[in-house]
Design a protein around this motif. Structure first.
Motif, PDB file in Angstrom:
ATOM      1  N   PRO A  95     105.680  20.208  92.522  1.00  0.00           N
ATOM      2  CA  PRO A  95     105.872  21.066  91.346  1.00  0.00           C
ATOM      3  C   PRO A  95     107.351  21.159  90.979  1.00  0.00           C
ATOM      4  O   PRO A  95     108.226  21.064  91.834  1.00  0.00           O
ATOM      5  CB  PRO A  95     105.326  22.415  91.800  1.00  0.00           C
ATOM      6  N   LYS A  96     107.609  21.359  89.692  1.00  0.00           N
ATOM      7  CA  LYS A  96     108.985  21.450  89.215  1.00  0.00           C
ATOM      8  C   LYS A  96     109.379  22.904  88.981  1.00  0.00           C
ATOM      9  O   LYS A  96     108.526  23.797  88.999  1.00  0.00           O
ATOM     10  CB  LYS A  96     109.171  20.599  87.969  1.00  0.00           C
ATOM     11  N   ILE A  97     110.640  23.112  88.751  1.00  0.00           N
ATOM     12  CA  ILE A  97     111.168  24.448  88.472  1.00  0.00           C
ATOM     13  C   ILE A  97     110.366  25.074  87.324  1.00  0.00           C
ATOM     14  O   ILE A  97     110.055  24.398  86.343  1.00  0.00           O
ATOM     15  CB  ILE A  97     112.668  24.378  88.129  1.00  0.00           C
ATOM     16  N   ASP A  98     110.026  26.331  87.480  1.00  0.00           N
ATOM     17  CA  ASP A  98     109.261  27.149  86.528  1.00  0.00           C
ATOM     18  C   ASP A  98     107.763  26.887  86.553  1.00  0.00           C
ATOM     19  O   ASP A  98     107.019  27.588  85.863  1.00  0.00           O
ATOM     20  CB  ASP A  98     109.793  27.053  85.092  1.00  0.00           C
ATOM     21  N   ASP A  99     107.282  25.905  87.320  1.00  0.00           N
ATOM     22  CA  ASP A  99     105.841  25.748  87.506  1.00  0.00           C
ATOM     23  C   ASP A  99     105.340  26.901  88.367  1.00  0.00           C
ATOM     24  O   ASP A  99     106.053  27.364  89.263  1.00  0.00           O
ATOM     25  CB  ASP A  99     105.499  24.434  88.225  1.00  0.00           C
ATOM     26  N   GLU A 100     104.119  27.342  88.125  1.00  0.00           N
ATOM     27  CA  GLU A 100     103.491  28.354  88.977  1.00  0.00           C
ATOM     28  C   GLU A 100     102.344  27.701  89.734  1.00  0.00           C
ATOM     29  O   GLU A 100     101.416  27.172  89.122  1.00  0.00           O
ATOM     30  CB  GLU A 100     102.978  29.537  88.170  1.00  0.00           C
ATOM     31  N   ILE A 101     102.448  27.730  91.056  1.00  0.00           N
ATOM     32  CA  ILE A 101     101.398  27.154  91.886  1.00  0.00           C
ATOM     33  C   ILE A 101     100.500  28.265  92.410  1.00  0.00           C
ATOM     34  O   ILE A 101     100.935  29.400  92.600  1.00  0.00           O
ATOM     35  CB  ILE A 101     101.972  26.306  93.050  1.00  0.00           C
ATOM     36  N   ILE A 102      99.241  27.913  92.610  1.00  0.00           N
ATOM     37  CA  ILE A 102      98.252  28.816  93.188  1.00  0.00           C
ATOM     38  C   ILE A 102      97.850  28.212  94.529  1.00  0.00           C
ATOM     39  O   ILE A 102      97.482  27.037  94.596  1.00  0.00           O
ATOM     40  CB  ILE A 102      97.009  28.970  92.289  1.00  0.00           C
ATOM     41  N   THR A 103      97.927  29.002  95.575  1.00  0.00           N
ATOM     42  CA  THR A 103      97.637  28.511  96.920  1.00  0.00           C
ATOM     43  C   THR A 103      96.448  29.267  97.490  1.00  0.00           C
ATOM     44  O   THR A 103      96.382  30.490  97.398  1.00  0.00           O
ATOM     45  CB  THR A 103      98.870  28.694  97.821  1.00  0.00           C
ATOM     46  N   GLU A 104      95.532  28.498  98.069  1.00  0.00           N
ATOM     47  CA  GLU A 104      94.362  29.070  98.735  1.00  0.00           C
ATOM     48  C   GLU A 104      94.416  28.707 100.204  1.00  0.00           C
ATOM     49  O   GLU A 104      94.658  27.551 100.560  1.00  0.00           O
ATOM     50  CB  GLU A 104      93.068  28.515  98.145  1.00  0.00           C
ATOM     51  N   VAL A 105      94.202  29.693 101.046  1.00  0.00           N
ATOM     52  CA  VAL A 105      94.150  29.482 102.486  1.00  0.00           C
ATOM     53  C   VAL A 105      92.807  29.989 102.987  1.00  0.00           C
ATOM     54  O   VAL A 105      92.408  31.118 102.676  1.00  0.00           O
ATOM     55  CB  VAL A 105      95.312  30.212 103.200  1.00  0.00           C
ATOM     56  N   ASN A 106      92.125  29.135 103.727  1.00  0.00           N
ATOM     57  CA  ASN A 106      90.881  29.523 104.392  1.00  0.00           C
ATOM     58  C   ASN A 106      91.163  29.656 105.876  1.00  0.00           C
ATOM     59  O   ASN A 106      91.746  28.763 106.493  1.00  0.00           O
ATOM     60  CB  ASN A 106      89.793  28.473 104.162  1.00  0.00           C
ATOM     61  N   ILE A 107      90.735  30.766 106.437  1.00  0.00           N
ATOM     62  CA  ILE A 107      90.946  31.039 107.850  1.00  0.00           C
ATOM     63  C   ILE A 107      89.813  30.402 108.633  1.00  0.00           C
ATOM     64  O   ILE A 107      88.639  30.619 108.335  1.00  0.00           O
ATOM     65  CB  ILE A 107      90.982  32.559 108.124  1.00  0.00           C
ATOM     66  N   GLY A 108      90.182  29.607 109.627  1.00  0.00           N
ATOM     67  CA  GLY A 108      89.199  28.992 110.510  1.00  0.00           C
ATOM     68  C   GLY A 108      89.144  29.758 111.814  1.00  0.00           C
ATOM     69  O   GLY A 108      88.981  30.978 111.827  1.00  0.00           O
ATOM     70  N   GLU A 109      89.345  29.039 112.889  1.00  0.00           N
ATOM     71  CA  GLU A 109      89.296  29.652 114.220  1.00  0.00           C
ATOM     72  C   GLU A 109      90.501  30.552 114.457  1.00  0.00           C
ATOM     73  O   GLU A 109      91.604  30.254 114.024  1.00  0.00           O
ATOM     74  CB  GLU A 109      89.302  28.564 115.297  1.00  0.00           C
ATOM     75  N   GLN A 110      90.272  31.648 115.167  1.00  0.00           N
ATOM     76  CA  GLN A 110      91.344  32.506 115.641  1.00  0.00           C
ATOM     77  C   GLN A 110      91.145  32.671 117.138  1.00  0.00           C
ATOM     78  O   GLN A 110      90.128  33.201 117.586  1.00  0.00           O
ATOM     79  CB  GLN A 110      91.309  33.864 114.950  1.00  0.00           C
ATOM     80  N   ILE A 111      92.123  32.158 117.906  1.00  0.00           N
ATOM     81  CA  ILE A 111      92.071  32.236 119.360  1.00  0.00           C
ATOM     82  C   ILE A 111      93.365  32.887 119.829  1.00  0.00           C
ATOM     83  O   ILE A 111      94.442  32.319 119.648  1.00  0.00           O
ATOM     84  CB  ILE A 111      91.894  30.839 119.996  1.00  0.00           C
ATOM     85  N   PHE A 112      93.242  34.086 120.382  1.00  0.00           N
ATOM     86  CA  PHE A 112      94.396  34.874 120.806  1.00  0.00           C
ATOM     87  C   PHE A 112      95.360  35.016 119.628  1.00  0.00           C
ATOM     88  O   PHE A 112      94.994  35.547 118.600  1.00  0.00           O
ATOM     89  CB  PHE A 112      95.054  34.294 122.059  1.00  0.00           C
ATOM     90  N   ASN A 113      96.585  34.497 119.747  1.00  0.00           N
ATOM     91  CA  ASN A 113      97.565  34.645 118.678  1.00  0.00           C
ATOM     92  C   ASN A 113      97.692  33.389 117.814  1.00  0.00           C
ATOM     93  O   ASN A 113      98.651  33.238 117.073  1.00  0.00           O
ATOM     94  CB  ASN A 113      98.936  35.032 119.256  1.00  0.00           C
ATOM     95  N   VAL A 114      96.725  32.482 117.889  1.00  0.00           N
ATOM     96  CA  VAL A 114      96.748  31.244 117.117  1.00  0.00           C
ATOM     97  C   VAL A 114      95.623  31.275 116.083  1.00  0.00           C
ATOM     98  O   VAL A 114      94.476  31.550 116.409  1.00  0.00           O
ATOM     99  CB  VAL A 114      96.571  30.003 118.025  1.00  0.00           C
ATOM    100  N   THR A 115      95.988  30.977 114.837  1.00  0.00           N
ATOM    101  CA  THR A 115      95.005  30.898 113.760  1.00  0.00           C
ATOM    102  C   THR A 115      95.053  29.500 113.166  1.00  0.00           C
ATOM    103  O   THR A 115      96.131  29.001 112.839  1.00  0.00           O
ATOM    104  CB  THR A 115      95.305  31.931 112.658  1.00  0.00           C
ATOM    105  N   VAL A 116      93.896  28.875 113.028  1.00  0.00           N
ATOM    106  CA  VAL A 116      93.792  27.573 112.382  1.00  0.00           C
ATOM    107  C   VAL A 116      93.404  27.825 110.931  1.00  0.00           C
ATOM    108  O   VAL A 116      92.419  28.515 110.654  1.00  0.00           O
ATOM    109  CB  VAL A 116      92.743  26.674 113.069  1.00  0.00           C
TER     110      VAL A 116
END
Length: 139
Positions: A95-116
């Motif tokens: 993306p270039k300057i002034d572009d607006e990006i939309i980010t999606e994160v899906n949470i998978g496994e969570q083991i202790f303090n680690v998240t995939v």
């Protein structure tokens, strides 16, 4: 808190100039969505484009935004997080300057303090990047 959350400064441990998310658009059990407008003075901008490292940091900070939002809802402390591993990184466009990006994160496994997580970045409805990431949380 109602969506979108415009002031995210208390939800993430990162501070300027190392902030790569602007708004929390949505946070649910497994899906989080953020937006970020590329600024000319952003750390990873080169030749007018946000570089690969900035895209990876945007995905990681979207995951941090979710964790911070959940901590805020539970009246808990916002934890620091660290990228531990990046897998299957694909970059289709920068993306270039002034572009607006939309980010999606899906949470998978969570083991202790680690998240995939699986992250995808969109620009004008087109997928421009994606990866799997392990994020480590630390106090």
């Amino acid at each position: 808190m109602e969506f979108p959350v415009d002031d995210i400064s208390d939800l993430i441990p990162q501070k300027q100039p190392f902030v790569f998310v602007d708004k929390l658009l949505y946070a649910g059990d497994s899906l989080t969505r953020s937006s970020f407008k590329i600024k000319k003075d952003a750390v990873f901008v080169k030749d007018g484009l946000l570089q690969e490292a900035g895209l990876m940091e945007n995905i990681a900070q979207t995951a941090a935004l979710r964790a911070g939002y959940m901590a805020h809802q539970a009246n808990a402390l916002v934890m620091n997080g660290y990228i531990g591993n990046v897998k299957n990184l694909e970059i289709f466009a920068l993306p270039k300057i002034d572009d607006e990006i939309i980010t999606e994160v899906n949470i998978g496994e969570q083991i202790f303090n680690v998240t995939v997580i699986t992250g995808k970045i969109w620009l004008d409805g087109k997928l421009i990047a994606g990866c799997e990431m392990k994020v480590f949380a630390d106090n």
